[in-house]
Write a protein that holds these residues in place. Sequence first.
Motif, mmCIF file in Angstrom:
data_model
loop_
_atom_site.group_PDB
_atom_site.id
_atom_site.type_symbol
_atom_site.label_atom_id
_atom_site.label_comp_id
_atom_site.label_asym_id
_atom_site.label_seq_id
_atom_site.Cartn_x
_atom_site.Cartn_y
_atom_site.Cartn_z
ATOM 1 N N ASN A 193 -4.070 0.870 9.060
ATOM 2 C CA ASN A 193 -4.000 -0.017 7.892
ATOM 3 C C ASN A 193 -4.643 0.610 6.662
ATOM 4 O OD1 ASN A 193 -2.548 -2.012 9.085
ATOM 5 N ND2 ASN A 193 -4.232 -3.454 9.320
ATOM 6 N N GLN A 194 -5.702 1.375 6.857
ATOM 7 C CA GLN A 194 -6.394 1.991 5.719
ATOM 8 C C GLN A 194 -5.567 3.102 5.068
ATOM 9 O OE1 GLN A 194 -9.964 4.090 7.002
ATOM 10 N NE2 GLN A 194 -9.098 4.328 9.064
ATOM 11 N N PHE A 195 -4.493 3.516 5.753
ATOM 12 C CA PHE A 195 -3.586 4.519 5.185
ATOM 13 C C PHE A 195 -2.259 3.918 4.740
ATOM 14 C CE2 PHE A 195 -6.166 6.988 8.291
ATOM 15 C CZ PHE A 195 -6.857 7.762 7.362
ATOM 16 N N GLY A 196 -2.151 2.598 4.770
ATOM 17 C CA GLY A 196 -0.948 1.946 4.270
ATOM 18 C C GLY A 196 0.142 1.749 5.303
ATOM 19 N N ALA A 241 0.841 -1.204 0.000
ATOM 20 C CA ALA A 241 0.000 0.000 0.000
ATOM 21 C C ALA A 241 0.867 1.242 0.000
ATOM 22 C CB ALA A 241 -0.931 -0.017 1.203
ATOM 23 N N VAL A 259 1.185 3.587 -2.307
ATOM 24 C CA VAL A 259 0.501 4.769 -2.833
ATOM 25 C C VAL A 259 -0.330 5.429 -1.744
ATOM 26 C CG1 VAL A 259 -1.151 5.602 -4.558
ATOM 27 C CG2 VAL A 259 0.475 3.808 -5.159
ATOM 28 N N LYS A 260 -1.067 4.614 -0.976
ATOM 29 C CA LYS A 260 -1.868 5.162 0.125
ATOM 30 C C LYS A 260 -0.967 5.823 1.168
ATOM 31 C CE LYS A 260 -5.904 2.099 0.079
ATOM 32 N NZ LYS A 260 -6.689 1.148 0.890
ATOM 33 N N ALA A 261 0.127 5.143 1.496
ATOM 34 C CA ALA A 261 1.003 5.661 2.535
ATOM 35 C C ALA A 261 1.603 7.015 2.154
ATOM 36 C CB ALA A 261 2.121 4.659 2.828
ATOM 37 N N TYR A 262 1.839 7.216 0.857
ATOM 38 C CA TYR A 262 2.469 8.466 0.432
ATOM 39 C C TYR A 262 1.453 9.571 0.183
ATOM 40 C CZ TYR A 262 5.573 11.695 -1.971
ATOM 41 O OH TYR A 262 6.303 12.825 -2.336
ATOM 42 N N TYR A 263 0.328 9.228 -0.414
ATOM 43 C CA TYR A 263 -0.592 10.270 -0.863
ATOM 44 C C TYR A 263 -1.746 10.561 0.110
ATOM 45 C CZ TYR A 263 1.694 10.226 -5.423
ATOM 46 O OH TYR A 263 2.617 10.328 -6.440
ATOM 47 N N GLU A 264 -2.085 9.645 0.984
ATOM 48 C CA GLU A 264 -3.281 9.858 1.791
ATOM 49 C C GLU A 264 -2.989 10.464 3.167
ATOM 50 O OE1 GLU A 264 -6.026 6.656 2.015
ATOM 51 O OE2 GLU A 264 -5.943 6.221 -0.135
#
Length: 281
Positions: free
Chosen positions: A133-136, A78, A80-85
């Motif tokens: 977890n939902q943010f990577g 995850a 992409v989520k960890a970087y962008y969200e």
Amino acid sequence: MGCCVTIPQSEVGILETWGKYSGTARPGLHFMNPIWTEVKGTLSLRVQELSVRIESKTRDNVFVHTVVSVQYKVLESALVKAYYELTSPKKQLESYVFNNLRGQIPRYLLDELFTAKDEIAASLKSDLEHEMNQFGYSIVQTLITDIDPDDVVKRAMNEINAAQRVRVAALDKAEAEKIQVVKAAEAEAESKRLSGVGFAQQRMAVVNGLQESIDVFDDSNISKKEVLELLLMNQYFDTLAHMSRSSKDATVFVSHTPDAVGAISEQLRVGLLAAKNLKRE
């Protein structure tokens, strides 16, 4: 930016083409066209740690400072989520920790808080895992490393503990003294009993000796009364001789008239007759 880009070990580069995410760059040397593709940033794949110090109140209204250590890492699945969200994952984690512990700590008394810290840490890890977890991000471990009440409270707790220990020591000392007194009384009672037995046996031996001496003269013309008086006179003079040898700086007044000797003889004779009558019964 040049056409050659190097990504360090344990990191992942985030690539963008014309401002849009286009992929990742693994550790090593990469060649790319800097006109339309760039490395927007990197994410560390190492385990990171966040330390949070929280002030909260227990159920018995004691303010404590609790230090929590949260170990976390980026999920490779995850990125992409960890970087962008998330703009700041540490700030997000800190907010979740504050919210969770300030809801849990007031449920416990101060003494209970120290024993329940592992339970609180496990509950915190479960909640953080669900949220992050939902943010990577994955939560590796959460540890409550310190629980620090106010100095006044700590001194009071130490004084209570010291008072309890003094009380236990006093009880133990009193119990030991009680045992000593009981044992001493038992020893004294046993000593007196044995002394009484010794005196009784001594008197019995004297009586038996006198009885045997009287029996020796049974075949002669001397009466038992005369034999007894003879023995008593002999014993009487032996006693006087012993007293004169053993007495030190002491004066003993003893009646030394013939009547006194006769009275002693009569008393002993009555005693012997009474003892013989008891044996017959």
